[in-house]
Write an enzyme that holds these catalytic residues in place. Structure first.
Site, PDB file in Angstrom:
ATOM      1  N   HIS A  52       7.188  -8.752  -5.020  1.00 60.98           N
ATOM      2  CA  HIS A  52       6.152  -7.845  -4.515  1.00 60.98           C
ATOM      3  C   HIS A  52       5.959  -8.026  -3.004  1.00 60.98           C
ATOM      4  O   HIS A  52       5.159  -8.847  -2.557  1.00 60.98           O
ATOM      5  CB  HIS A  52       4.844  -8.121  -5.259  1.00 60.98           C
ATOM      6  CG  HIS A  52       3.803  -7.056  -5.073  1.00 60.98           C
ATOM      7  ND1 HIS A  52       2.946  -6.676  -6.083  1.00 60.98           N
ATOM      8  CD2 HIS A  52       3.486  -6.287  -4.011  1.00 60.98           C
ATOM      9  CE1 HIS A  52       2.148  -5.719  -5.639  1.00 60.98           C
ATOM     10  NE2 HIS A  52       2.449  -5.473  -4.387  1.00 60.98           N
ATOM     11  N   HIS A  54       5.695  -5.837   0.841  1.00 62.14           N
ATOM     12  CA  HIS A  54       5.611  -4.573   1.581  1.00 62.14           C
ATOM     13  C   HIS A  54       6.304  -4.768   2.921  1.00 62.14           C
ATOM     14  O   HIS A  54       5.856  -5.577   3.733  1.00 62.14           O
ATOM     15  CB  HIS A  54       4.147  -4.164   1.787  1.00 62.14           C
ATOM     16  CG  HIS A  54       3.429  -3.878   0.510  1.00 62.14           C
ATOM     17  ND1 HIS A  54       3.451  -2.646  -0.107  1.00 62.14           N
ATOM     18  CD2 HIS A  54       2.692  -4.685  -0.300  1.00 62.14           C
ATOM     19  CE1 HIS A  54       2.748  -2.689  -1.227  1.00 62.14           C
ATOM     20  NE2 HIS A  54       2.274  -3.924  -1.373  1.00 62.14           N
ATOM     21  N   LEU A  55       7.397  -4.032   3.122  1.00 57.55           N
ATOM     22  CA  LEU A  55       8.149  -4.174   4.372  1.00 57.55           C
ATOM     23  C   LEU A  55       7.839  -3.056   5.363  1.00 57.55           C
ATOM     24  O   LEU A  55       8.281  -3.110   6.510  1.00 57.55           O
ATOM     25  CB  LEU A  55       9.653  -4.237   4.080  1.00 57.55           C
ATOM     26  CG  LEU A  55      10.110  -5.485   3.316  1.00 57.55           C
ATOM     27  CD1 LEU A  55      11.605  -5.425   3.030  1.00 57.55           C
ATOM     28  CD2 LEU A  55       9.774  -6.762   4.081  1.00 57.55           C
ATOM     29  N   ARG A  56       7.089  -2.049   4.909  1.00 51.46           N
ATOM     30  CA  ARG A  56       6.526  -0.999   5.787  1.00 51.46           C
ATOM     31  C   ARG A  56       7.540  -0.051   6.420  1.00 51.46           C
ATOM     32  O   ARG A  56       7.147   0.905   7.073  1.00 51.46           O
ATOM     33  CB  ARG A  56       5.671  -1.613   6.905  1.00 51.46           C
ATOM     34  CG  ARG A  56       4.495  -2.440   6.403  1.00 51.46           C
ATOM     35  CD  ARG A  56       3.458  -1.598   5.715  1.00 51.46           C
ATOM     36  NE  ARG A  56       2.286  -2.398   5.326  1.00 51.46           N
ATOM     37  CZ  ARG A  56       1.739  -2.364   4.125  1.00 51.46           C
ATOM     38  NH1 ARG A  56       2.234  -1.574   3.177  1.00 51.46           N
ATOM     39  NH2 ARG A  56       0.689  -3.092   3.841  1.00 51.46           N
ATOM     40  N   ASP A 146       2.665   0.904  -6.753  1.00 50.43           N
ATOM     41  CA  ASP A 146       1.741  -0.096  -6.207  1.00 50.43           C
ATOM     42  C   ASP A 146       0.960   0.412  -4.990  1.00 50.43           C
ATOM     43  O   ASP A 146       1.502   1.057  -4.110  1.00 50.43           O
ATOM     44  CB  ASP A 146       2.484  -1.361  -5.805  1.00 50.43           C
ATOM     45  CG  ASP A 146       1.536  -2.405  -5.253  1.00 50.43           C
ATOM     46  OD1 ASP A 146       0.682  -2.880  -6.013  1.00 50.43           O
ATOM     47  OD2 ASP A 146       1.611  -2.703  -4.045  1.00 50.43           O
ATOM     48  N   HIS A 173       0.134  -1.432 -10.961  1.00 49.20           N
ATOM     49  CA  HIS A 173      -1.027  -1.838 -10.145  1.00 49.20           C
ATOM     50  C   HIS A 173      -2.249  -1.452 -10.985  1.00 49.20           C
ATOM     51  O   HIS A 173      -2.612  -0.280 -11.054  1.00 49.20           O
ATOM     52  CB  HIS A 173      -0.988  -1.087  -8.811  1.00 49.20           C
ATOM     53  CG  HIS A 173      -2.226  -1.223  -7.967  1.00 49.20           C
ATOM     54  ND1 HIS A 173      -2.226  -1.818  -6.730  1.00 49.20           N
ATOM     55  CD2 HIS A 173      -3.496  -0.832  -8.181  1.00 49.20           C
ATOM     56  CE1 HIS A 173      -3.448  -1.787  -6.223  1.00 49.20           C
ATOM     57  NE2 HIS A 173      -4.241  -1.183  -7.073  1.00 49.20           N
ATOM     58  N   HIS A 226      -0.124  -8.453  -9.367  1.00 47.92           N
ATOM     59  CA  HIS A 226      -1.300  -9.166  -8.835  1.00 47.92           C
ATOM     60  C   HIS A 226      -2.523  -9.243  -9.767  1.00 47.92           C
ATOM     61  O   HIS A 226      -3.584  -8.690  -9.479  1.00 47.92           O
ATOM     62  CB  HIS A 226      -1.732  -8.592  -7.484  1.00 47.92           C
ATOM     63  CG  HIS A 226      -1.715  -7.083  -7.356  1.00 47.92           C
ATOM     64  ND1 HIS A 226      -2.309  -6.240  -8.249  1.00 47.92           N
ATOM     65  CD2 HIS A 226      -1.144  -6.302  -6.409  1.00 47.92           C
ATOM     66  CE1 HIS A 226      -2.116  -4.992  -7.861  1.00 47.92           C
ATOM     67  NE2 HIS A 226      -1.414  -5.006  -6.748  1.00 47.92           N
ATOM     68  N   ASN A 272      -6.491  -5.847  -1.896  1.00 45.24           N
ATOM     69  CA  ASN A 272      -6.632  -5.114  -3.151  1.00 45.24           C
ATOM     70  C   ASN A 272      -5.571  -5.582  -4.140  1.00 45.24           C
ATOM     71  O   ASN A 272      -4.386  -5.475  -3.831  1.00 45.24           O
ATOM     72  CB  ASN A 272      -6.479  -3.611  -2.900  1.00 45.24           C
ATOM     73  CG  ASN A 272      -6.915  -2.799  -4.090  1.00 45.24           C
ATOM     74  OD1 ASN A 272      -7.674  -3.272  -4.921  1.00 45.24           O
ATOM     75  ND2 ASN A 272      -6.406  -1.591  -4.207  1.00 45.24           N
ATOM     76  N   ASP A 299       2.690 -10.173  -2.607  1.00 46.20           N
ATOM     77  CA  ASP A 299       1.980  -8.967  -2.152  1.00 46.20           C
ATOM     78  C   ASP A 299       1.812  -9.000  -0.626  1.00 46.20           C
ATOM     79  O   ASP A 299       0.781  -8.596  -0.073  1.00 46.20           O
ATOM     80  CB  ASP A 299       0.627  -8.799  -2.845  1.00 46.20           C
ATOM     81  CG  ASP A 299       0.069  -7.376  -2.685  1.00 46.20           C
ATOM     82  OD1 ASP A 299       0.755  -6.510  -2.105  1.00 46.20           O
ATOM     83  OD2 ASP A 299      -1.075  -7.136  -3.134  1.00 46.20           O
TER      84      ASP A 299
END
Lengths: 421, 306
Positions: A52, A54-56, A146, A173, A226, A272, A299
């Site tokens: 999990h 986030h590489l954006r 997610d 999620h 999560h 979150n 996350d």
């Protein structure tokens, strides 16, 4: 290829040995080794796998790119990360997942495995082309909206069923959206005091309860992202006891931090699902040790400065975590190396069906591994992070353990605690 | 003296009492022909208002001007804020202008806490989201003390939308600190689940009629009709019947008890016009006392001696 010998390394805490890395695999042949890594006092773990991240990229390259996120991952001891689909454009087509996958290969620091969106544009209305993403070069097996919950029960049921054709898995999620409208933090004593709209634990628990029943009904696999509440742990415990094919993850921050931190109104603590209470933290730790929660996943959620240096309600939720995850887990679990390897490498690789990662460090196995100095401590300095973003909740905190080296298929990505490229 | 007033929890009993005593001295000015003190001459007070609130802004402006401070009104409308300037950049601008105090009204809970990290001057919370409104609590306490002679041991009912009320939060904290006992009254949907988080001694009741005979003070909160759309209660009529203060209910109060409202009122909804205009009502007094209480806060926070 350069051959390395890791001298005096302790594999998962066992007695020191010399481990040879040659031609991308662990070897027992010590002849012609050119590079010696002094691994005295260091512990070798199979390379960590994050389900999990986030590489954006594409879309928010000011917060993170595949390359900077990959570097952060390698420095955190990871050899594979799964990139969440909530980019811009959303990773809901074969084209976008192949782009992310290719950027990961080009960076060459960790294996970047894209996660595909379940629904078009994460809108929760129409199923995305899951099969096309599965058949793409990226070989997507994990699908997730997610950031958003697949709230429509019929759509969730269909998605769970549909991915059976290519052994996919839906990562949910869990957040009932009607119960969390405007929510800013965990609903409880602290939210009452701070006047921030509450995110009740039941909003997570109700979705997990529904989804384990759906997964049971259609005989599919479900992964829960999560997990953050004691009540969720109980739902998962019962489902697993009945034989439901459900797996679950917990983040490092939910294992360590509580909602009291919101009292500063500093949005670096806004995430979150939100930070919960001390009794939730205790239940999550116990569940992780027991195996009711299968894995730790970061996350990792980088955000640009302006998205955090603002009013709490206007800030984006999320924390960076790749570079501190192992240290946090060490501080929570202690030096239980086999358990750490299971929760942070073997089990996530197994859930994802990812070959070549999470394997034992035995001759012939792919040389994906990381070396940890368990005796080192460090004070977290946001300015020193390799991530492009600085939103760590651990600034100024002393954490145990330091990643000294990471190898991806026999090539070092980190040496002497520094990224090689 | 404390530097910032972000929450009523920033005030211990001694500090709160000092502010109320000082407000009393300030109030005596109002009777004079020249209503001005030179105390804050040369000091700059900025009113930074992100929400429309004419009464609170005017009250702070009058308070600062009576202390001879220079007052700058910075409203979110027609300013750089409406062009998307962040709170931090606005704070740095005010800092560069040398603001000695920033009075902030903001729709986001905790905005004054964030602001205090970015400016050197004092930050005074003039209402933040659904969090707090500490100067309202001070003027309410001042009003109760003026009318009833004491705060210690007073029994106060706060009635209505406690969940979304910054007035209620600040009043619970301050009144408890000063020895009063508070009962929160309203439909269960509008009372927080964890009231004990505010004060361990606070009581909760869902039945206004049963509470009234034991009260010295009943404070009615404004109820926004849009709460109906969110199913907090079914209709204005039902709300008014169950929790509105009409003449019949007012008669259940002890003879000496007073009726308060922070304004603006929904006449006919949470309070009947005959009640609002009765001799028990302190609503107009509260407005006058607001200026005195805010003068006391500015005076003490900016380094005046009592």
């Amino acid at each position: 290829m350069t051959a390395y010998v890791l001298k005096g390394v302790s594999v998962l805490g066992a007695s020191p040995v010399d481990l040879v890395v040659r031609d991308g695999v662990i070897s027992s042949d010590k002849s012609g080794v050119s590079e010696v890594v002094d691994a005295d006092g260091l512990v070798a773990l199979p390379g960590l796998v994050d389900l999990h991240t986030h590489l954006r990229e594409p879309g928010r390259e000011d917060a993170e790119t595949v390359e900077t996120g990959s570097r952060a991952a390698a420095l955190g001891g990871y050899t594979a990360v799964f990139a969440m689909a909530n980019t811009s454009p959303v990773a809901d087509t074969a084209g976008v997942v192949e782009q992310v996958w290719r950027l990961g290969r080009e960076a060459g620091l960790v294996d970047v495995q894209p996660i595909g969106a379940v629904t078009v544009g994460l809108a929760g209305k129409q199923m995305a082309e899951l099969g096309a993403m599965a058949s793409s070069a990226a070989g997507v097996r994990i699908f997730s909206d997610d950031g958003h919950c697949v709230a429509d029960p019929r759509l969730m049921r269909r998605a769970l069923e549909y991915v059976k054709a290519f052994d996919g898995i839906i990562a949910q999620h869990a957040e009932e959206p009607r119960l969390t409208e405007g929510a800013q933090m965990h609903e409880g004593e602290v939210s009452t005091r701070l006047g921030l709209t509450g995110w009740p634990a039941v909003a997570e628990e109700a979705i997990i309860a529904r989804d384990v029943l759906l997964a049971e009904h259609v005989g599919s696999r479900l992964h829960v992202c999560h997990v953050s509440t004691a009540g969720s742990v109980e739902v998962l415990r019962q489902a697993k006891a009945r034989g439901v094919r459900v797996t679950a993850e917990v983040t490092p921050h939910h294992l360590l931090l509580t909602d009291e931190l919101a009292a500063s109104y500093d949005p670096v603590f806004k995430v979150n699902p939100p930070l919960r209470t001390a009794s939730d933290v205790a239940a999550l730790r116990e569940a992780l040790i027991e195996g009711v929660i299968d894995i730790v996943a970061t996350d990792h959620a980088p955000h640009a400065v302006q998205d955090k240096e603002c009013e709490w309600a206007y800030a984006r939720p999320g924390m960076v975590g790749l570079e501190t995850a192992l240290s946090v887990v060490l501080s929570v679990l202690g030096e239980r190396w086999d358990l750490i390897a299971e929760r942070m490498s073997r089990a996530p690789a197994r859930i994802a069906g990812l070959a070549g990662h999470g394997t034992d460090l035995a001759p012939g196995s792919p040389a994906n591994l990381t070396l940890v100095d368990p005796s080192a401590h460090r004070v977290v300095d946001p300015g020193e992070l390799a991530s492009r973003s600085r939103n760590t909740p651990y600034a100024g905190t002393t954490l145990p353990g330091r990643i000294v080296a990471t190898f991806l298929r026999g090539e070092p990505t980190v040496l002497d605690g520094k990224a090689v490229k | 003296m404390i530097k910032h007033l972000r929450s009523a929890a920033d005030l211990d009993a001694a500090t709160a009492t000092l502010i109320l005593d000082t407000a009393g001295e300030m109030a005596s000015l109002a009777g004079r022909e020249v209503k001005k003190l030179p105390t804050l001459r040369g000091r700059t007070v900025v009113n930074l208002f992100y929400e429309d609130s004419t009464r609170t802004r005017i009250s702070f402006e009058a308070a600062a001007k009576r202390l001879s401070a220079d007052v700058i009104n910075f409203s979110a409308k027609g300013s750089s804020v409406s062009k998307g300037e962040s709170l931090k950049d606005t704070a740095l601008t005010l800092q560069a202008m040398g603001a000695d105090a920033v009075v902030i009204r903001h729709q986001a809970s905790g905005a004054p806490h964030r602001l205090a990290a970015w400016v050197d001057g004092s930050v005074i919370n003039a209402g933040d989201g659904t969090h707090e409104h500490p100067t309202q609590a001070l003027l309410d306490a001042y009003t109760m003390r003026s009318r009833l002679g004491r705060l210690d041991g007073l029994r106060v009912a706060i009635v209505g939308d406690v969940l979304h009320s910054r007035v209620a939060r600040s009043n619970v904290l301050l009144l408890t600190t000063l020895g009063a006992s508070v009962t929160l009254v309203g439909p269960p949907t509008l009372i927080p689940l964890d009231v004990a988080a505010l004060s361990r001694s606070t009581k909760v009741s869902y039945d206004l009629d049963s509470v009234l005979p034991d009260m010295d003070v009943v404070m009615m909160l404004r109820v926004q009709t849009e709460r109906m759309q969110d199913s907090f209660f079914p209709s204005a009529r039902e709300y008014s019947r169950r929790y509105g203060l009409d003449l019949a209910r007012m008669r259940r109060l002890p003879e000496h008890a007073i009726v308060m409202h922070p304004g603006p009122m929904n006449r006919g909804m949470e309070i009947a016009p005959e009640v609002a205009d009765s001799s028990r009502s302190t609503i107009v007094e509260q407005v006058a006392n607001g200026v005195s209480a805010r003068m006391a806060v500015l005076y003490l926070l900016l380094g005046g001696k009592a």
